[in-house]
Design a protein around this motif. Structure first.
Motif, PDB file in Angstrom:
ATOM      1  N   ILE A 105      51.295  42.318  45.852  1.00 49.64           N
ATOM      2  CA  ILE A 105      50.264  41.568  45.119  1.00 49.64           C
ATOM      3  C   ILE A 105      50.738  40.151  44.805  1.00 49.64           C
ATOM      4  O   ILE A 105      51.877  39.955  44.371  1.00 49.64           O
ATOM      5  CB  ILE A 105      49.935  42.287  43.785  1.00 49.64           C
ATOM      6  CG1 ILE A 105      49.482  43.725  44.057  1.00 49.64           C
ATOM      7  CG2 ILE A 105      48.870  41.528  43.003  1.00 49.64           C
ATOM      8  CD1 ILE A 105      49.433  44.591  42.821  1.00 49.64           C
ATOM      9  N   VAL A 107      49.407  36.698  42.624  1.00 53.35           N
ATOM     10  CA  VAL A 107      48.391  36.310  41.646  1.00 53.35           C
ATOM     11  C   VAL A 107      48.395  34.797  41.444  1.00 53.35           C
ATOM     12  O   VAL A 107      49.437  34.192  41.211  1.00 53.35           O
ATOM     13  CB  VAL A 107      48.636  37.016  40.296  1.00 53.35           C
ATOM     14  CG1 VAL A 107      47.642  36.515  39.248  1.00 53.35           C
ATOM     15  CG2 VAL A 107      48.510  38.517  40.446  1.00 53.35           C
ATOM     16  N   THR A 108      47.231  34.210  41.558  1.00 55.76           N
ATOM     17  CA  THR A 108      47.040  32.808  41.156  1.00 55.76           C
ATOM     18  C   THR A 108      46.311  32.839  39.823  1.00 55.76           C
ATOM     19  O   THR A 108      45.103  33.012  39.770  1.00 55.76           O
ATOM     20  CB  THR A 108      46.167  32.060  42.189  1.00 55.76           C
ATOM     21  OG1 THR A 108      46.816  32.129  43.457  1.00 55.76           O
ATOM     22  CG2 THR A 108      45.990  30.607  41.813  1.00 55.76           C
ATOM     23  N   PRO A 109      47.059  32.723  38.726  1.00 54.54           N
ATOM     24  CA  PRO A 109      46.403  32.846  37.420  1.00 54.54           C
ATOM     25  C   PRO A 109      45.476  31.668  37.150  1.00 54.54           C
ATOM     26  O   PRO A 109      45.624  30.601  37.752  1.00 54.54           O
ATOM     27  CB  PRO A 109      47.570  32.825  36.426  1.00 54.54           C
ATOM     28  CG  PRO A 109      48.815  32.876  37.223  1.00 54.54           C
ATOM     29  CD  PRO A 109      48.484  32.424  38.598  1.00 54.54           C
ATOM     30  N   MET A 172      48.703  28.172  43.592  1.00 52.61           N
ATOM     31  CA  MET A 172      48.382  29.121  44.662  1.00 52.61           C
ATOM     32  C   MET A 172      49.603  29.358  45.565  1.00 52.61           C
ATOM     33  O   MET A 172      49.907  30.493  45.950  1.00 52.61           O
ATOM     34  CB  MET A 172      47.213  28.585  45.500  1.00 52.61           C
ATOM     35  CG  MET A 172      46.798  29.517  46.620  1.00 52.61           C
ATOM     36  SD  MET A 172      45.571  28.777  47.719  1.00 52.61           S
ATOM     37  CE  MET A 172      44.093  29.115  46.827  1.00 52.61           C
ATOM     38  N   ALA A 175      51.972  31.963  44.421  1.00 51.70           N
ATOM     39  CA  ALA A 175      51.472  33.329  44.592  1.00 51.70           C
ATOM     40  C   ALA A 175      51.639  33.828  46.024  1.00 51.70           C
ATOM     41  O   ALA A 175      51.672  35.039  46.268  1.00 51.70           O
ATOM     42  CB  ALA A 175      50.008  33.400  44.193  1.00 51.70           C
TER      43      ALA A 175
ATOM     44  N   GLN B 224      52.291  31.102  30.939  1.00 49.36           N
ATOM     45  CA  GLN B 224      51.882  32.126  31.917  1.00 49.36           C
ATOM     46  C   GLN B 224      52.942  32.426  32.985  1.00 49.36           C
ATOM     47  O   GLN B 224      52.684  33.185  33.912  1.00 49.36           O
ATOM     48  CB  GLN B 224      50.574  31.738  32.609  1.00 49.36           C
ATOM     49  CG  GLN B 224      49.402  31.578  31.673  1.00 49.36           C
ATOM     50  CD  GLN B 224      48.646  32.863  31.430  1.00 49.36           C
ATOM     51  OE1 GLN B 224      48.308  33.580  32.349  1.00 49.36           O
ATOM     52  NE2 GLN B 224      48.412  33.171  30.183  1.00 49.36           N
ATOM     53  N   LEU B 227      53.830  35.999  33.187  1.00 49.43           N
ATOM     54  CA  LEU B 227      52.922  36.811  33.999  1.00 49.43           C
ATOM     55  C   LEU B 227      53.440  36.898  35.440  1.00 49.43           C
ATOM     56  O   LEU B 227      53.433  37.959  36.054  1.00 49.43           O
ATOM     57  CB  LEU B 227      51.536  36.183  33.948  1.00 49.43           C
ATOM     58  CG  LEU B 227      50.395  36.844  34.685  1.00 49.43           C
ATOM     59  CD1 LEU B 227      49.115  36.649  33.895  1.00 49.43           C
ATOM     60  CD2 LEU B 227      50.211  36.275  36.068  1.00 49.43           C
ATOM     61  N   ARG B 228      53.899  35.768  35.945  1.00 48.39           N
ATOM     62  CA  ARG B 228      54.457  35.782  37.306  1.00 48.39           C
ATOM     63  C   ARG B 228      55.703  36.666  37.365  1.00 48.39           C
ATOM     64  O   ARG B 228      55.937  37.356  38.347  1.00 48.39           O
ATOM     65  CB  ARG B 228      54.829  34.367  37.734  1.00 48.39           C
ATOM     66  CG  ARG B 228      53.644  33.478  38.035  1.00 48.39           C
ATOM     67  CD  ARG B 228      54.068  32.354  38.955  1.00 48.39           C
ATOM     68  NE  ARG B 228      53.054  31.331  39.085  1.00 48.39           N
ATOM     69  CZ  ARG B 228      52.020  31.407  39.901  1.00 48.39           C
ATOM     70  NH1 ARG B 228      51.840  32.471  40.648  1.00 48.39           N
ATOM     71  NH2 ARG B 228      51.144  30.416  39.961  1.00 48.39           N
ATOM     72  N   LEU B 231      54.802  40.221  37.488  1.00 48.16           N
ATOM     73  CA  LEU B 231      54.327  40.660  38.803  1.00 48.16           C
ATOM     74  C   LEU B 231      55.454  40.739  39.834  1.00 48.16           C
ATOM     75  O   LEU B 231      55.290  41.346  40.883  1.00 48.16           O
ATOM     76  CB  LEU B 231      53.242  39.705  39.302  1.00 48.16           C
ATOM     77  CG  LEU B 231      51.893  39.912  38.632  1.00 48.16           C
ATOM     78  CD1 LEU B 231      51.021  38.699  38.802  1.00 48.16           C
ATOM     79  CD2 LEU B 231      51.209  41.147  39.201  1.00 48.16           C
TER      80      LEU B 231
END
Lengths: 311, 387
Positions: A105, A107-109, A172, A175, B224, B227-228, B231
């Motif tokens: 996975i 993720v681009t928050p 991006m 990610a 944030q 958060l990375r 993940l």
């Protein structure tokens, strides 16, 4: 106006550029399966028994107003938040709360999640190391990611000096460093100029060509309409509808609307047959200008929830 | 471990890009140590007068004359004393040295060209005070030569030089023999202000590292980047370990820099490098552990910054980081025992001027290690990915 392009604010992605997604083909592989997903925050049920599956290569849109449960759903789907009930399965390998599953996975928050006082390259190198990349492989991936988002020439610049669009692109790139199978794009175009927005769309289309699966959330329904193969509409934690954009519009969009400017003023006339309606107005002799509004996701959302998406 | 190191190096890079943060972690401890050292260095050889006890066992005109000549030295404050008392005072560090004029000093050779050794005096000094000892030797020898010059001038003025030579012992030439007696100091205090100030500077480096890095974790959450990390295929311990490692490393870096600087520039000697290493490592573990604990107490950078500043000030005030423990009332010194600052100061001072044995160093070090590991464990237990 409703021909080959649907234009808005500089976004010119022809619908035809988004590769069609054939749900009925054999060899489909479910990359994300959500079953009975439920989450409560105190007394409030944020997500209520959600079920959906996302197939490999699909661009899956999640649409809903603020507080609809969209972010909570995403957080549970990628393993950021444990569900109270239900399961999430990634690539048939189990729950994303397992470290070995998370690597699938990216993720681009919605928030810009990097270090402003580091350079673009330093940021990518650091986050690459967290993804267990090292040595020549890490350098290769960093170069690749910078090229992909067209930031190679700014790689050694401190990120704080970047424009909003460049920051979004770096967001991006981070990610994508570990080449994930599933890419979550959470409002990736918020606050960017049209040029950067187009660059981001180009990136998304390139990722689609590469066979990546994407979950796309946005407040801009036009973006969702253009980019997503299927769209899930969520409100108050519940899944209201899930289908292709065309099917959703057909099923829930209602009739077309003729907007006619006559001697009596502007009239909005919902109709199944706009041509017949226009002929009638023309015969009455007082039609000055007209346009026909097609049903769209905005109308779908309005019809399903009784309120506008931006309320 | 690679990920923990990557986390720490990233934080180090961020620290170097944050000029204000860098000043407080690196610059302030140096500034504080220099300022405090200068304030408390009035007894050092470089400033003010040197207190020296004088023991006149000869009690002759010659010895009194020598003492009178010596007292003209402005850098010396002479205090008459008995021999035993003088030795005790040097041992206790209350005076720099003593000068004893032994019996028979006055009966030195009358003929300057006799070829026999000149009069002898005893200089009792702590061997670690090499600078003071050297300076005193110079002053004593200078005094002796001045007396000799006076003697020759008087002899020349006299019509009967032989008579003058015969009648006056005080006019005799006096190339002095200085016999040193080593009086090892029973240390009860630092030999100069910097020996007191440098451990204080190190403590402030530890406190500022703790304060600075404690806000990092919530900073990661706010921007944030946590958060990375969540993940990524890493665990919470990787993150906390990285945070603790950068704090630990920064503390060592600043403390060792201070030690090297103070050794070169202020003659602050570490009496035992082993003890210093034990004390410093345990203190660094302690403050890194506390940093992790504080880091999980708040939800915003401002919140954690406020908490860590309050904890830092309380620990410093009660543990002797602001006012020396010795200047505190008894009850306050007892209260100070709960502050890791007290144990860190004891450990570092123990390896600089308190002359602790390795066994003695182990007590404060063990306390610091227990505090550090406990705080880290609590922090790791409390820390959650999600708010």
């Amino acid at each position: 106006m409703l021909g080959k392009y649907r234009s808005f604010e500089g976004f010119n992605v022809p619908r035809s550029k988004v590769a069609p997604f054939k749900m009925q083909t054999t060899q489909m592989q479910t990359v994300l399966k959500v079953t009975n997903l439920t989450k409560d925050f105190g007394e409030r049920r944020a997500v209520d028994s959600l079920d959906f599956e996302i197939e490999r290569g699909e661009i899956f849109g999640l649409l809903g107003p603020n507080g609809a449960g969209k972010t909570t759903t995403i957080q549970m789907a990628v393993g950021l938040l444990p569900p109270d009930l239900g399961d999430v399965d990634v690539m048939g390998r189990g729950s994303p709360d397992q470290r070995s599953v998370r690597k699938y996975i990216g993720v681009t928050p919605q928030e810009l999640a990097f270090y402003g006082s580091l350079t673009a390259e330093e940021n990518l190198l650091f986050f690459g190391k967290l993804q267990e990349l090292s040595g020549a492989e890490l350098k290769l991936r960093v170069d690749e990611a910078l090229d992909f988002v067209r930031l190679s020439d700014r790689r050694r610049d401190i990120v704080e000096t970047f424009s909003g669009g460049m920051k979004r692109r770096l967001n991006m790139a981070i990610a994508l460093l570990h080449r994930p199978e599933i890419v979550l794009l959470d409002e990736p175009t918020v606050g960017v100029d049209p040029q950067s927005r187009n660059a981001i769309f180009d990136n998304i289309l390139a990722l689609q060509d590469d066979g990546k699966t994407m979950i796309y959330t946005s407040h801009y329904m036009e973006e969702v309409e253009k980019l997503c193969h299927r769209v899930a509409i969520i409100d108050q934690g519940k899944l209201l509808a899930l289908d292709t954009v065309d099917n959703l519009v057909r099923a829930h969009g209602g009739e077309r609307t003729v907007v006619a400017s006559t001697n009596e003023g502007e009239q909005r006339i919902p109709t199944r047959d706009p041509l017949a309606e226009l002929n009638q107005l023309d015969k009455a002799g007082n039609l000055r200008h007209f346009s026909v509004e097609e049903p769209n996701l905005e109308k779908v959302f309005l019809n399903l929830t009784g309120r506008s998406l931006r309320d | 471990m690679r990920i923990v190191v990557a986390m720490a190096l990233k934080d180090l890079r961020l620290l170097f890009r944050d000029k204000a943060g860098l000043f407080f972690v690196v610059g302030f401890p140096f500034f504080y140590a220099l300022l405090l050292g200068s304030i408390f260095s009035t007894g050092s050889p470089q400033s003010g007068s040197m207190k020296v006890m004088v023991v006149d066992l000869d009690q002759t005109e010659a010895s009194e004359s020598f003492i009178a000549e010596l007292s003209k030295q402005k850098v010396l404050e002479l205090v008459p004393s008995e021999l035993a008392e003088a030795e005790d005072n040097v041992r206790l560090g209350k005076v720099v040295a003593y000068v004893a004029i032994p019996e028979g000093y006055g009966a030195r050779p009358k003929n300057p060209l006799s070829g026999k050794p000149g009069p002898e005096i005893e200089l009792g000094v702590d061997p670690s005070r090499s600078t003071s000892s050297g300076m005193l030797r110079g002053l004593l020898m200078g005094t002796a030569f001045r007396q000799m010059a006076t003697s020759f001038q008087k002899a020349a003025k006299s019509k009967d030089a032989t008579k003058a030579e015969d009648t006056s012992q005080e006019e005799a030439w006096a190339p002095l023999t200085i016999r040193s007696k080593s009086v090892s100091r029973k240390t009860t205090g630092p030999k100069n202000g910097f020996e007191f100030a440098i451990p204080q500077g190190m403590i402030w480096a530890m406190l500022f590292c703790m304060q600075r890095f404690s806000t990092n974790l919530v900073g990661e959450r706010e921007r944030q980047t946590l958060l990375r990390m969540q993940l990524a295929p890493i665990s919470r311990l990787h993150i906390l370990g990285g945070k603790a490692l950068i704090c630990f490393g920064a503390i060592l870096l600043v403390a060792i820099s201070l030690a090297i600087f103070s050794r070169q520039a202020m003659d602050v000697q570490i009496s035992s490098f082993l003890n210093f290493a034990i004390a410093l490592l345990s203190a660094a573990v302690c403050f890194s552990g506390i940093m992790v604990f504080v880091a999980v107490l708040g939800k915003t950078e401002n919140g954690v910054g406020g908490i860590s500043t309050a904890i830092m000030m309380l620990m410093a005030m009660s543990g002797g980081g602001m006012v020396p423990l010795i200047a505190m009332p008894g009850w306050m010194q007892s209260v100070g025992s709960v502050s890791p600052v007290k144990w860190a100061i004891l450990g570092i001072e123990g390896s600089i001027w308190r002359d602790y044995s390795t066994v003695e160093i182990l007590t404060p070090s063990a306390i610091l290690l227990v505090i550090g590991v406990t705080c880290f464990a609590i922090g790791a237990r409390v820390f959650r990915w999600e708010e």
